[in-house]
Motif scaffolding. Structure first.
Motif, PDB file in Angstrom:
ATOM      1  N   THR A   1       0.835  -1.214   0.000  1.00 56.75           N
ATOM      2  CA  THR A   1       0.000   0.000   0.000  1.00 56.75           C
ATOM      3  C   THR A   1       0.863   1.254   0.000  1.00 56.75           C
ATOM      4  O   THR A   1       0.612   2.210  -0.754  1.00 56.75           O
ATOM      5  N   ALA A   2       1.904   1.264   0.827  1.00 54.41           N
ATOM      6  CA  ALA A   2       2.801   2.418   0.911  1.00 54.41           C
ATOM      7  C   ALA A   2       3.544   2.637  -0.403  1.00 54.41           C
ATOM      8  O   ALA A   2       3.693   3.780  -0.872  1.00 54.41           O
ATOM      9  N   VAL A   3       3.985   1.548  -1.024  1.00 54.59           N
ATOM     10  CA  VAL A   3       4.723   1.646  -2.283  1.00 54.59           C
ATOM     11  C   VAL A   3       3.844   2.189  -3.398  1.00 54.59           C
ATOM     12  O   VAL A   3       4.234   3.115  -4.130  1.00 54.59           O
ATOM     13  N   LEU A   4       2.645   1.647  -3.547  1.00 56.76           N
ATOM     14  CA  LEU A   4       1.762   2.082  -4.640  1.00 56.76           C
ATOM     15  C   LEU A   4       1.345   3.545  -4.472  1.00 56.76           C
ATOM     16  O   LEU A   4       1.230   4.276  -5.457  1.00 56.76           O
ATOM     17  N   ALA A   5       1.132   3.969  -3.236  1.00 59.53           N
ATOM     18  CA  ALA A   5       0.796   5.378  -3.001  1.00 59.53           C
ATOM     19  C   ALA A   5       1.965   6.284  -3.391  1.00 59.53           C
ATOM     20  O   ALA A   5       1.767   7.385  -3.915  1.00 59.53           O
ATOM     21  N   ALA A   6       3.196   5.821  -3.145  1.00 63.43           N
ATOM     22  CA  ALA A   6       4.376   6.591  -3.554  1.00 63.43           C
ATOM     23  C   ALA A   6       4.492   6.643  -5.078  1.00 63.43           C
ATOM     24  O   ALA A   6       4.794   7.691  -5.651  1.00 63.43           O
ATOM     25  N   VAL A   7       4.240   5.507  -5.729  1.00 66.27           N
ATOM     26  CA  VAL A   7       4.259   5.466  -7.197  1.00 66.27           C
ATOM     27  C   VAL A   7       3.259   6.471  -7.760  1.00 66.27           C
ATOM     28  O   VAL A   7       3.577   7.266  -8.662  1.00 66.27           O
ATOM     29  N   ASP A   8       2.052   6.464  -7.222  1.00 63.79           N
ATOM     30  CA  ASP A   8       1.006   7.369  -7.709  1.00 63.79           C
ATOM     31  C   ASP A   8       1.370   8.833  -7.469  1.00 63.79           C
ATOM     32  O   ASP A   8       1.071   9.703  -8.291  1.00 63.79           O
ATOM     33  N   THR A   9       2.017   9.110  -6.332  1.00 61.26           N
ATOM     34  CA  THR A   9       2.458  10.478  -6.047  1.00 61.26           C
ATOM     35  C   THR A   9       3.502  10.933  -7.060  1.00 61.26           C
ATOM     36  O   THR A   9       3.452  12.058  -7.572  1.00 61.26           O
ATOM     37  N   LEU A  10       4.470  10.058  -7.375  1.00 55.55           N
ATOM     38  CA  LEU A  10       5.505  10.415  -8.351  1.00 55.55           C
ATOM     39  C   LEU A  10       4.909  10.683  -9.721  1.00 55.55           C
ATOM     40  O   LEU A  10       5.289  11.645 -10.398  1.00 55.55           O
ATOM     41  N   VAL A  11       3.970   9.847 -10.120  1.00 61.86           N
ATOM     42  CA  VAL A  11       3.330  10.027 -11.442  1.00 61.86           C
ATOM     43  C   VAL A  11       2.502  11.307 -11.463  1.00 61.86           C
ATOM     44  O   VAL A  11       2.593  12.110 -12.403  1.00 61.86           O
ATOM     45  N   LYS A  12       1.731  11.513 -10.430  1.00 59.47           N
ATOM     46  CA  LYS A  12       0.843  12.692 -10.355  1.00 59.47           C
ATOM     47  C   LYS A  12       1.618  14.001 -10.405  1.00 59.47           C
ATOM     48  O   LYS A  12       1.195  14.963 -11.056  1.00 59.47           O
ATOM     49  N   ASN A  13       2.766  14.022  -9.735  1.00 61.02           N
ATOM     50  CA  ASN A  13       3.532  15.260  -9.633  1.00 61.02           C
ATOM     51  C   ASN A  13       4.634  15.379 -10.683  1.00 61.02           C
ATOM     52  O   ASN A  13       5.422  16.322 -10.651  1.00 61.02           O
ATOM     53  N   GLY A  14       4.689  14.386 -11.577  1.00 60.37           N
ATOM     54  CA  GLY A  14       5.689  14.439 -12.634  1.00 60.37           C
ATOM     55  C   GLY A  14       7.109  14.446 -12.110  1.00 60.37           C
ATOM     56  O   GLY A  14       7.991  15.068 -12.697  1.00 60.37           O
ATOM     57  N   LEU A  15       7.330  13.729 -10.993  1.00 67.35           N
ATOM     58  CA  LEU A  15       8.628  13.784 -10.351  1.00 67.35           C
ATOM     59  C   LEU A  15       9.592  12.707 -10.825  1.00 67.35           C
ATOM     60  O   LEU A  15      10.720  12.644 -10.392  1.00 67.35           O
ATOM     61  N   LYS A  16       9.135  11.835 -11.693  1.00 71.97           N
ATOM     62  CA  LYS A  16      10.003  10.742 -12.134  1.00 71.97           C
ATOM     63  C   LYS A  16      11.166  11.282 -12.978  1.00 71.97           C
ATOM     64  O   LYS A  16      11.042  12.248 -13.686  1.00 71.97           O
TER      65      LYS A  16
END
Length: 338
Positions: free
Chosen positions: A323-338
Motif C-alpha cells: 500500500t505504501a509503495v503504490l501510493a508513492a508510485v502514484d504520487t511520483l506520477v501525479k507530480n511528474g517527479l520521475k
C-alpha cells in the motif's frame, strides 16, 4: 470540538509534517507550524484546504540552524513535534557537518522547550539509528537496539539522525526538569504526499520507475500516514513518556517484489521499469570501492525482522508495504517527479 492544547510542529510544509498537522487539526488541536520563511504559509494552507479547524493553524518563521525565535515560539505550547531536519539533509546533499547540525537543532528544541515548560517533545527519528548494526538474525530488532555511530556502510543521513537522537536522550537524562522525550523511529517513509514534497526514500521507487540500476535491496518501509498516526498517539499516551517506538510496515519488501507489484498493479508503467537488478555478488565485491554500494551492502546484510509490538500496544495498525509503495508510485506520477 476545540482542544486547549497548542502543538508546535517543525517544518510545517514537509512531507510528514503536513500529514501530522492534518491529523492534529482534525482532532481539534491548535497548531503552530514553523517555516523557514512565512512565504511558504499560503502553500501549506492550500495543501490543507478542507481540513477541519484550519483556522486553528498559525505559523512562525524559524530556522533549526539559528537560535533566534525558538524561546518565543514555545510560549503556551504543550507538545513539540520535532519533524524537520536541516534542509541539506532532506535534499540528500549530506556532508560531514550534517551530524553536528542535526544534533544542534535537537538541542535547540530541547532547551527552548525546557525554558517554556513544554510537557513532551516527540521526535521523528530513524530506523537507521536502531537496527543498522544488527547483522545477526537470531531475534527481531527492537527499540532496545542501537546502531553504532561508526558502523561501516551507514549513510551520512542515517548517522546524522542517530547523533541527533542520542543528543535528545542525553539531554533528557541530564535535565529531569525538562520535557518528556519520545521518539518514533520510522523506516523508509513512502505513501502519498499531500503537497508534492517527498522524502529521500522515494528514490528507491523512482530508480525502478526510471529504469536505473538497482541492487535487490530488502527494506523496511512505512506509510507516511501511519507515521503521522503513531506520532499523534505517542503525543498523548502516558506510557509513551521517554520511550522509543519503531514504525515500519508489518513485513519488509524487496526491490524485486516492488518491481513485480508495479508490473501487476500499474501495468502502464511496466515498460520503463529497471529490467535487471544488480547481482548481490557484485554489490559485495565492489562495496569497498564505492560509498553507495557500501550503503547498499549494509542494507543487504541487516536483520529486517523488526518488531512493532510496542507500537501495536497503543492500538497502532500500519498499512502493508504494498500500500505504501503504490501510493508513492502514484504520487511520483501525479507530480511528474520521475
Amino acid at each position: 470540538m476545540q482542544n486547549q492544547s497548542l502543538i508546535l510542529v517543525t517544518g510545517a510544509n514537509g512531507f510528514l509534517a503536513s500529514h501530522i498537522i492534518k491529523r492534529l487539526l482534525t482532532a481539534g488541536y491548535a497548531v503552530r507550524g514553523t517555516l523557514r520563511s512565512l512565504d511558504k504559509a499560503a502553500g501549506v494552507q492550500q495543501t490543507l484546504a478542507g481540513t477541519p479547524n484550519l483556522d486553528q493553524l498559525s505559523f512562525v518563521a524559524l530556522d533549526l540552524t539559528q537560535e533566534a525565535g525558538w524561546n518565543d515560539a514555545m510560549q503556551g505550547v504543550t507538545t513539540v513535534m520535532s519533524v524537520a531536519a536541516p534542509v541539506f539533509v532532506n535534499q540528500g546533499q549530506a556532508s560531514a557537518a550534517v551530524a553536528n547540525a542535526a544534533k544542534d537543532g535537537t538541542l535547540r528544541i530541547m532547551k527552548a522547550a525546557t525554558a517554556a515548560g513544554v510537557k513532551r517533545v516527540v521526535m521523528t527519528a530513524n530506523l537507521g539509528a536502531v537496527g543498522f548494526s544488527r547483522l545477526d538474525h537470531q531475534r527481531p530488532v527492537t527499540e532496545a537496539d542501537w546502531t553504532k555511530v561508526d558502523q561501516a556502510g551507514l549513510s551520512l543521513y542515517e548517522q546524522s539522525k542517530l547523533v541527533a537522537e542520542q543528543a535528545g536522550w542525553d539531554y533528557q537524562r541530564q535535565h529531569p526538569e525538562g520535557p518528556e522525550f519520545t521518539t518514533v523511529n520510522a523506516g523508509a517513509m513512502l505513501g502519498p504526499s499531500l503537497n508534492g514534497h517527498v522524502t529521500g526514500s522515494y528514490n528507491l521507487v523512482n530508480r525502478l520507475l526510471t529504469g536505473q540500476a538497482m541492487p535487490n535491496l530488502v527494506v523496511n518501509v512505512v506509510d507516511v500516514r501511519d507515521v503521522a498516526d503513531l506520532e499523534v498517539r505517542v503525543m498523548t499516551a502516558p506510557e509513551a513518556a521517554n520511550q522509543r517506538y519503531l514504525a515500519v510496515a508489518p513485513k519488509p519488501v524487496s526491490m524485486a517484489a516492488i518491481r513485480t507489484l508495479i508490473q501487476q498493479q500499474r501495468p502502464q508503467l511496466a515498460a520503463k521499469l529497471t529490467k535487471h537488478l544488480v547481482p548481490d555478488w557484485l554489490v559485495h565485491g565492489l562495496a569497498p570501492f564505492n560509498r553507495q554500494l557500501r550503503e547498499a551492502n549494509l542494507m543487504m546484510r541487516l536483520n529486517h525482522d523488526v518488531s512493532i509490538q510496542k507500537a501495536e500496544q497503543l492500538g497502532w495498525q500500519p498499512r502493508t508495504a504494498d500500500t505504501a509503495v503504490l501510493a508513492a508510485v502514484d504520487t511520483l506520477v501525479k507530480n511528474g517527479l520521475k
